[in-house]
Design an enzyme around this catalytic site. Structure first.
Site, mmCIF file in Angstrom:
data_model
loop_
_atom_site.group_PDB
_atom_site.id
_atom_site.type_symbol
_atom_site.label_atom_id
_atom_site.label_comp_id
_atom_site.label_asym_id
_atom_site.label_seq_id
_atom_site.Cartn_x
_atom_site.Cartn_y
_atom_site.Cartn_z
ATOM 1 N N HIS A 112 -30.348 1.561 -1.668
ATOM 2 C CA HIS A 112 -29.810 0.723 -2.747
ATOM 3 C C HIS A 112 -30.505 -0.641 -2.836
ATOM 4 O O HIS A 112 -31.238 -0.898 -3.780
ATOM 5 C CB HIS A 112 -28.295 0.541 -2.657
ATOM 6 C CG HIS A 112 -27.511 1.797 -2.725
ATOM 7 N ND1 HIS A 112 -27.632 2.693 -3.774
ATOM 8 C CD2 HIS A 112 -26.590 2.339 -1.869
ATOM 9 C CE1 HIS A 112 -26.820 3.720 -3.558
ATOM 10 N NE2 HIS A 112 -26.189 3.539 -2.422
ATOM 11 N N ASP A 158 -27.652 10.611 -4.872
ATOM 12 C CA ASP A 158 -26.470 9.929 -4.345
ATOM 13 C C ASP A 158 -25.174 10.695 -4.605
ATOM 14 O O ASP A 158 -24.915 11.717 -3.982
ATOM 15 C CB ASP A 158 -26.422 8.516 -4.893
ATOM 16 C CG ASP A 158 -25.526 7.574 -4.086
ATOM 17 O OD1 ASP A 158 -24.826 8.060 -3.179
ATOM 18 O OD2 ASP A 158 -25.513 6.367 -4.367
#
Length: 453
Positions: free
Chosen positions: A292, A343
């Site tokens: 991220h 994800d």
């Protein structure tokens, strides 16, 4: 940003009269083959009986598999997945009491965790992994922290085997990023649903890793190690886990600075931001991936990448959760460090992840061509990130069509209506900016083919 990720062109070779000739399982020829920076015709790929690429180039033998009206690429590499969250698709998208956030979405995720049995987890994981194959993904890094069964009689960490079995059933290459998770926030106990994530203690968890090392025998499955986040693992524990992975040459992954609250909590507890702490405390290198980095300080990010670290961006999930846009400008000189992941699997499309990696930067900076290479091609760089970048992050010999790599491929249907008007010089741009999963014709893992259209 002007530098392309390092990659490998196909290596010209001949099989005629070579000592490899008897080991050839198949010789592939598509209309076009991706060579690392362009599509070229007349290329053939020899695959050995061990599932690796023996030679690639013009070669001196006839193809045994002719892929007509298809272009062949390295299989896409998904560096960050939570397969069980496939069960949330379409859920958590109603906002009757006001706008939501990552934290409200997390409550919906915990609701799923509290009801998800072993069989349901297996089915969800197989479904997610099969969808990945249909999207051209041949390798997945499964960031796995749902360890414990709802069945009180089941052994601890029972669900680790569920993920391994599901990957074998879906026939996808798996890097099981087994994840340590011990606190419900910095210095806080686990909440109810988080009990299923509990890594217990470092000694207990690392003993489990040793057990899994003995259990994983398929060449299509390898292990990596993850610390969930600075919220779920103490700094001292992160240091031990990272060193353990480093000594065994395992990939090490960690969620880093996805949310501003995580940074604020870390500053209150440790006096520094999470990524800065990792830079100071860990021996960062090619085996370390921060996932991220949505709110990372540019100086910290550049330092991390210059030490050899990888950054995995998950554009569709980060958009879905309202995380924010990562500033990847500090990585412009280290493009090989970038990778992509699906994800939460709310949408599984590596083509769309590539597209939105670029589009996010266009929206953030109000300019076009954030990921252009020396020739001005954005699509070629994005494709490298989705293949070679993911391979580097996971430590797997895939991501390029080169001798010695695993024969993991995706083929593109050149007759797909969304590609109408393509030519060899514009095909990669047509795929990345104009297509989606419907152009994926077939995939191969270690030379084992599966048709998808």
């Amino acid at each position: 940003m002007s530098k392309q990720a390092p990659g490998s062109r196909v290596i010209p070779a001949t099989l005629e009269g070579s000592r490899y000739h008897q080991a050839v399982q198949q010789v592939l020829e598509a209309d076009l083959t991706w060579t690392g920076d362009r599509f070229e015709p007349g290329m053939r790929i020899a695959v050995g009986d061990d599932g690796r690429i023996l030679a690639a180039g013009a070669l001196g033998v006839k193809p045994t598999l002719r892929l007509e009206r298809q272009a062949i690429l390295p299989g896409f590499v998904n560096a960050h997945s939570h397969a069980f969250q496939r069960g949330l698709r379409g859920k958590g998208e109603l906002f009757s009491s006001g706008s939501g956030s990552f934290w409200s979405w997390r409550e919906a995720m915990y609701g799923l965790v509290e009801t998800l049995g072993d069989d349901a987890l297996h089915a969800l994981t197989v479904q997610a992994f099969r969808e990945m194959r249909s999207a051209g993904i041949t390798t997945v890094g499964e960031f796995h922290y749902l360890h414990h069964s709802l069945d009180p009689g089941a052994p601890p960490f029972r669900l680790d085997e569920v993920i391994l079995a599901a990957a074998a059933e879906a026939d996808i290459r798996l890097v099981l990023l087994n994840t340590f998770y011990r606190t419900g926030g910095i210095g806080r106990p686990l909440a109810s649903a988080q009990a299923r994530f509990n890594g217990r203690s470092l000694d207990h968890f690392l003993a489990r890793m040793e057990q899994l090392t003995m259990a994983v025998t398929s060449p299509a499955q390898t292990l990596g190690l993850a610390a969930h986040s600075i919220r779920a693992v103490s700094l001292d524990e992160i240091t031990v886990l990272h060193q353990w992975a480093l000594e065994r040459k395992l990939a090490f992954h960690m969620h880093v600075e996805e949310q501003q609250q995580e940074i604020d909590d870390c500053l209150a507890a440790y006096g520094e931001r999470p990524l800065r702490l990792l830079n100071d405390r860990l021996e960062i290198g090619i085996g370390t991936t921060a996932v991220h980095c949505t709110h990372s300080d540019p100086v910290d990010l550049a330092r991390f990448a210059s030490a050899g670290g990888n950054v995995c961006i998950t554009p569709l999930t980060e958009a879905n959760l309202g995380d924010g846009l990562s500033n990847v400008e500090p990585l412009s000189g280290f493009r090989g460090a970038l990778s992509l992941g699906t994800d939460s699997n709310a949408r599984i499309s590596m083509i769309e992840e590539m597209r939105w990696l670029e589009y996010g930067q266009r929206l953030r900076g109000q300019f076009r061509g954030a990921f252009r290479n020396e020739e001005g091609s954005v699509a070629a760089t994005l494709l490298s990130i989705a293949t070679a970048g993911g391979a580097r992050s996971l430590g797997v010999e895939v991501g390029t069509i080169a001798v010695g790599q695993w024969a993991d491929f995706v083929t593109i249907d050149l007759n797909a209506p969304v590609l109408a008007g393509w030519n060899p010089s514009s095909l990669v741009e047509a795929i990345v900016f104009g297509a989606d999963n419907e152009v994926v014709r077939s995939t191969a893992v270690a030379g084992r083919w599966r048709e998808h259209r």
